[in-house]
Design a protein around this motif. Structure first.
Motif, PDB file in Angstrom:
ATOM      1  N   VAL A  22      52.641  34.432  27.569  1.00 22.14           N
ATOM      2  CA  VAL A  22      52.163  34.146  29.586  1.00 22.14           C
ATOM      3  C   VAL A  22      50.970  33.882  29.357  1.00 22.14           C
ATOM      4  O   VAL A  22      49.925  35.094  29.439  1.00 22.14           O
ATOM      5  N   GLN A  23      50.629  33.256  30.658  1.00 27.22           N
ATOM      6  CA  GLN A  23      48.559  33.549  30.979  1.00 27.22           C
ATOM      7  C   GLN A  23      49.300  33.108  32.536  1.00 27.22           C
ATOM      8  O   GLN A  23      49.651  32.208  32.606  1.00 27.22           O
ATOM      9  N   VAL A  24      47.961  32.939  33.556  1.00 26.06           N
ATOM     10  CA  VAL A  24      47.762  33.215  34.472  1.00 26.06           C
ATOM     11  C   VAL A  24      46.178  33.311  34.752  1.00 26.06           C
ATOM     12  O   VAL A  24      45.984  34.176  34.261  1.00 26.06           O
ATOM     13  N   VAL A  25      45.487  31.848  34.527  1.00 26.43           N
ATOM     14  CA  VAL A  25      43.794  31.691  34.504  1.00 26.43           C
ATOM     15  C   VAL A  25      43.534  31.228  35.660  1.00 26.43           C
ATOM     16  O   VAL A  25      43.627  29.905  36.434  1.00 26.43           O
ATOM     17  N   GLU A  26      42.787  32.013  36.117  1.00 26.84           N
ATOM     18  CA  GLU A  26      41.891  31.022  37.429  1.00 26.84           C
ATOM     19  C   GLU A  26      40.762  30.483  37.045  1.00 26.84           C
ATOM     20  O   GLU A  26      39.961  30.916  35.934  1.00 26.84           O
ATOM     21  N   SER A  27      40.084  29.459  37.554  1.00 25.07           N
ATOM     22  CA  SER A  27      39.151  29.002  37.707  1.00 25.07           C
ATOM     23  C   SER A  27      38.707  28.427  38.712  1.00 25.07           C
ATOM     24  O   SER A  27      39.224  28.610  39.812  1.00 25.07           O
ATOM     25  N   GLY A  28      37.249  27.864  38.942  1.00 24.40           N
ATOM     26  CA  GLY A  28      36.727  27.794  39.998  1.00 24.40           C
ATOM     27  C   GLY A  28      35.548  28.620  41.425  1.00 24.40           C
ATOM     28  O   GLY A  28      35.027  28.349  42.211  1.00 24.40           O
ATOM     29  N   GLY A  29      35.562  29.438  40.522  1.00 24.60           N
ATOM     30  CA  GLY A  29      34.603  30.223  41.326  1.00 24.60           C
ATOM     31  C   GLY A  29      33.142  30.369  41.057  1.00 24.60           C
ATOM     32  O   GLY A  29      32.717  29.523  39.987  1.00 24.60           O
ATOM     33  N   GLY A  30      32.168  30.706  41.287  1.00 23.32           N
ATOM     34  CA  GLY A  30      31.117  30.160  41.752  1.00 23.32           C
ATOM     35  C   GLY A  30      30.149  30.565  42.696  1.00 23.32           C
ATOM     36  O   GLY A  30      30.238  31.743  43.866  1.00 23.32           O
ATOM     37  N   LEU A  31      28.536  30.166  43.051  1.00 24.63           N
ATOM     38  CA  LEU A  31      27.993  30.992  44.377  1.00 24.63           C
ATOM     39  C   LEU A  31      27.999  29.431  45.137  1.00 24.63           C
ATOM     40  O   LEU A  31      27.779  28.426  45.082  1.00 24.63           O
ATOM     41  N   VAL A  32      27.702  30.209  46.542  1.00 23.12           N
ATOM     42  CA  VAL A  32      27.643  28.711  47.221  1.00 23.12           C
ATOM     43  C   VAL A  32      27.144  29.250  48.590  1.00 23.12           C
ATOM     44  O   VAL A  32      27.385  31.042  48.568  1.00 23.12           O
ATOM     45  N   GLN A  33      26.852  29.063  49.567  1.00 19.12           N
ATOM     46  CA  GLN A  33      25.708  28.945  50.588  1.00 19.12           C
ATOM     47  C   GLN A  33      26.746  29.570  51.528  1.00 19.12           C
ATOM     48  O   GLN A  33      28.324  28.257  52.135  1.00 19.12           O
ATOM     49  N   HIS A  56      50.655  34.934  44.581  1.00 22.58           N
ATOM     50  CA  HIS A  56      49.715  35.549  45.518  1.00 22.58           C
ATOM     51  C   HIS A  56      48.165  35.520  45.285  1.00 22.58           C
ATOM     52  O   HIS A  56      47.959  35.065  43.887  1.00 22.58           O
ATOM     53  N   TRP A  57      47.294  35.179  46.168  1.00 25.42           N
ATOM     54  CA  TRP A  57      45.531  35.394  45.530  1.00 25.42           C
ATOM     55  C   TRP A  57      45.111  36.429  46.680  1.00 25.42           C
ATOM     56  O   TRP A  57      45.412  36.783  48.389  1.00 25.42           O
ATOM     57  N   TYR A  58      44.244  37.651  45.620  1.00 29.42           N
ATOM     58  CA  TYR A  58      43.731  38.721  46.297  1.00 29.42           C
ATOM     59  C   TYR A  58      42.344  38.619  45.520  1.00 29.42           C
ATOM     60  O   TYR A  58      42.095  37.941  45.079  1.00 29.42           O
ATOM     61  N   ARG A  59      41.505  39.382  46.672  1.00 29.25           N
ATOM     62  CA  ARG A  59      40.174  39.448  45.971  1.00 29.25           C
ATOM     63  C   ARG A  59      39.853  41.050  46.211  1.00 29.25           C
ATOM     64  O   ARG A  59      40.761  41.679  46.551  1.00 29.25           O
ATOM     65  N   TYR A 116      52.924  39.183  37.120  1.00 36.04           N
ATOM     66  CA  TYR A 116      51.540  39.340  36.343  1.00 36.04           C
ATOM     67  C   TYR A 116      50.178  38.485  37.184  1.00 36.04           C
ATOM     68  O   TYR A 116      50.319  37.830  38.118  1.00 36.04           O
ATOM     69  N   TRP A 117      49.309  39.199  36.534  1.00 40.89           N
ATOM     70  CA  TRP A 117      47.979  38.845  37.093  1.00 40.89           C
ATOM     71  C   TRP A 117      47.201  38.307  36.953  1.00 40.89           C
ATOM     72  O   TRP A 117      47.158  38.404  35.053  1.00 40.89           O
ATOM     73  N   GLY A 118      46.049  37.162  36.894  1.00 42.03           N
ATOM     74  CA  GLY A 118      44.484  36.817  36.093  1.00 42.03           C
ATOM     75  C   GLY A 118      43.947  38.201  36.051  1.00 42.03           C
ATOM     76  O   GLY A 118      43.830  38.634  36.332  1.00 42.03           O
ATOM     77  N   GLN A 119      42.759  37.384  35.692  1.00 43.80           N
ATOM     78  CA  GLN A 119      41.805  37.785  34.968  1.00 43.80           C
ATOM     79  C   GLN A 119      40.804  38.002  36.091  1.00 43.80           C
ATOM     80  O   GLN A 119      39.803  38.743  35.923  1.00 43.80           O
ATOM     81  N   GLY A 120      40.350  37.355  37.424  1.00 39.70           N
ATOM     82  CA  GLY A 120      39.890  37.050  38.160  1.00 39.70           C
ATOM     83  C   GLY A 120      38.784  35.828  38.041  1.00 39.70           C
ATOM     84  O   GLY A 120      38.025  36.218  36.888  1.00 39.70           O
ATOM     85  N   THR A 121      38.519  35.776  39.168  1.00 41.98           N
ATOM     86  CA  THR A 121      37.095  34.783  39.046  1.00 41.98           C
ATOM     87  C   THR A 121      36.619  35.281  39.739  1.00 41.98           C
ATOM     88  O   THR A 121      36.602  35.077  41.093  1.00 41.98           O
ATOM     89  N   GLN A 122      34.589  35.170  39.690  1.00 42.58           N
ATOM     90  CA  GLN A 122      33.886  35.861  40.499  1.00 42.58           C
ATOM     91  C   GLN A 122      33.352  34.726  41.737  1.00 42.58           C
ATOM     92  O   GLN A 122      32.906  33.097  41.352  1.00 42.58           O
ATOM     93  N   VAL A 123      33.502  34.968  42.878  1.00 46.18           N
ATOM     94  CA  VAL A 123      32.925  33.737  44.212  1.00 46.18           C
ATOM     95  C   VAL A 123      32.035  34.990  45.025  1.00 46.18           C
ATOM     96  O   VAL A 123      32.026  36.054  45.315  1.00 46.18           O
ATOM     97  N   THR A 124      30.530  33.683  45.327  1.00 43.69           N
ATOM     98  CA  THR A 124      29.262  34.521  45.160  1.00 43.69           C
ATOM     99  C   THR A 124      28.816  33.859  46.941  1.00 43.69           C
ATOM    100  O   THR A 124      28.691  32.843  46.370  1.00 43.69           O
TER     101      THR A 124
END
Length: 118
Positions: A1-12, A34-37, A107-115
């Motif tokens: 089983v895998q749940v993999v997030e992508s697309g995070g990053g730095l944005v103004q 669901h999406w959590y933060r 199941y949870w993913g590992q997370g992706t950082q949004v700044t």
């Protein structure tokens, strides 16, 4: 089983990002998504939810009107389109899959950082 997030990053501030979550190893179409933060020192908070078929959605008040959750059961993906981003949206974003039937697997993913910062 895998749940993999992508697309995070730095944005103004005022900008947009699109997060994606790819699932494998389970029957994606049977799971509410669901999406959590989470920010340091705070509890993980629910941001958005989408039903198994995609017809029902829920948004936290803090993101309503700015974020849009969607899913593609054929591709086994769920996305979070984030517009008009604010510095307070800065967090690690997590994807979660929950089966509401017998057994109630989760199941949870590992997370992706949004700044969000100028």
């Amino acid at each position: 089983v895998q749940v993999v997030e992508s697309g995070g990053g730095l944005v103004q501030p005022g900008g947009s990002l699109r997060l994606s979550c790819a699932a494998s190893g389970f029957t994606f179409s049977n799971y509410v998504m669901h999406w959590y933060r989470q920010t340091p020192g705070k509890e993980r908070e629910l941001v958005a939810t989408i039903s198994t078929g995609g017809s029902s959605t829920y948004y936290a008040d803090s993101v309503k009107g700015r974020f849009t959750i969607s899913r593609d059961n054929a591709k086994k993906t769920v996305s979070l389109q984030m517009d008009s981003l604010k510095p307070e949206d800065t967090a690690v974003y997590y994807c979660r899959a929950i089966f509401l039937g017998f057994g109630g697997t989760d199941y949870w993913g590992q997370g992706t950082q949004v700044t969000v910062s100028s």
